[in-house]
Motif scaffolding. Structure first.
Motif, PDB file in Angstrom:
ATOM      1  N   ALA A   1      -5.255   3.410   1.491  1.00  0.00           N
ATOM      2  CA  ALA A   1      -6.034   2.329   2.097  1.00  0.00           C
ATOM      3  C   ALA A   1      -7.485   2.437   1.645  1.00  0.00           C
ATOM      4  O   ALA A   1      -7.941   3.515   1.249  1.00  0.00           O
TER       5      ALA A   1
ATOM      6  N   TRP B   1      -7.024   0.912   6.851  1.00  0.00           N
ATOM      7  CA  TRP B   1      -5.875   1.704   7.288  1.00  0.00           C
ATOM      8  C   TRP B   1      -5.346   1.192   8.629  1.00  0.00           C
ATOM      9  O   TRP B   1      -4.137   1.040   8.820  1.00  0.00           O
TER      10      TRP B   1
ATOM     11  N   GLU C   1       0.811  -1.219   0.000  1.00  0.00           N
ATOM     12  CA  GLU C   1       0.000   0.000   0.000  1.00  0.00           C
ATOM     13  C   GLU C   1       0.845   1.271   0.000  1.00  0.00           C
ATOM     14  O   GLU C   1       0.297   2.374  -0.082  1.00  0.00           O
TER      15      GLU C   1
ATOM     16  N   TYR D   1      -1.656  -0.148   9.326  1.00  0.00           N
ATOM     17  CA  TYR D   1      -0.837   0.546  10.314  1.00  0.00           C
ATOM     18  C   TYR D   1      -0.325  -0.412  11.382  1.00  0.00           C
ATOM     19  O   TYR D   1       0.855  -0.424  11.711  1.00  0.00           O
TER      20      TYR D   1
END
Lengths: 151, 151
Positions: B111, B117, B92, B121
């Motif tokens: 994302a 996301w 990504e 992360y």
């Protein structure tokens, strides 16, 4: 919208690297018929996934030796309109990108200049004089890579 | 060295990389033959590096864009290399930049949504080696994105 299949992704990946590829070159590379390749390219354009082309220039060879990323915090929120700031900042020729962001800063700018002295001139005369500018953080770009991303 | 005509050609081509040679030549007041030779020279000199397609990640279904500003733990001698090698492996990530300044590295990540996301992360970013500090800027709006040089 129907999801992209592997062939669409390959076409997208190839064009991301070289936007000047023709349907016939791509079709040979993918072992697909030319009309089928063309239809798929057309669809990627129609759906706005292929959003245009960018000319890739060697900035250093053209005399632009310095790229700086700026984080800008607006000082007087509510008093200065974001529209005024955005209109003023986008009209600065040395400012290549402007993003409105959420976090430590309000705006993220990419600025190109001939050298550090030229950057200082842009910073002092053009950026620090923008309406509402508060805190500014500068980071000088050393290296950059673009990746294919999740295609 | 570049002359004014070269700059004019580059300016028009930068504005619209899909311009056909005859149109470009006309805009610059040249014959197609002369314009073509100049473009060829600019390519040979490595000033024009090519054209890439601009991908609209939102149209592809990636509605979240985050800029991660990362400070590395420089006590490990190979921190930069190891971090960059690992970051290249995260699908990504679409841009990686290194800086001189308060921030060492910046990752631009796309994302599908905030849930996606969060997964990226936690599972892919926080596991990268040698991170000392991370700040996130979430893109609210892209105001200017042409990345044109002020030729």
């Amino acid at each position: 919208m129907t999801p992209l299949d592997d062939l669409d992704r390959k076409i997208l990946g190839a064009l991301a690297a070289d936007a000047s590829l023709s349907a016939s070159t791509l079709s040979r590379r993918l072992g697909l018929s030319q009309p089928a390749t063309w239809r798929r390219m057309r669809r990627l354009q129609d759906e706005g996934i292929l959003a245009g082309r960018r000319l890739v220039l060697d900035a250093a060879k053209l005399g632009f030796g310095v790229t700086v990323f700026l984080g800008i915090k607006l000082a007087a929120k509510g008093r200065v309109s974001l529209e005024d700031f955005e209109r003023a900042v986008t009209s600065i020729r040395e400012v290549q990108t402007v993003e409105h962001v959420l976090g430590l800063y309000d705006y993220r700018l990419r600025v190109v200049a001939r050298d550090l002295a030229d950057f200082e001139r842009v910073l002092r005369r053009r950026i620090m004089t923008l309406p509402g500018v508060g805190n500014v953080e500068a980071n000088v770009l050393l290296s950059e890579e673009r990746l294919a991303g999740p295609i | 060295m570049l002359d004014d005509t070269d700059r004019r050609l580059l300016r028009h081509l930068q504005d619209d990389p899909s311009l056909a040679l005859p149109e470009l030549a006309e805009l610059c007041g040249l014959t197609a033959g002369r314009a073509g030779r100049r473009i060829e020279k600019l390519r040979e000199a490595g000033i024009i590096k090519g054209q890439e397609a601009v991908i609209d990640w939102k149209a592809l279904g990636f509605s979240v864009e985050v800029s991660l500003r990362i400070t590395l733990d420089k006590t490990a001698p190979s921190a930069f290399d190891e971090f960059l090698a690992a970051a290249r492996g995260v699908a990504e990530v679409i841009e990686i930049q290194t800086f001189l300044g308060r921030v060492d590295v910046r990752l631009h990540i796309v994302a599908r949504d905030l849930g996606h996301w969060q997964t990226i992360y936690r599972d892919k970013v926080l596991t990268l080696p040698h991170i000392a500090d991370i700040e996130a800027l979430m893109t609210v709006a892209t105001v200017k994105m042409d990345e044109a040089l002020p030729l």
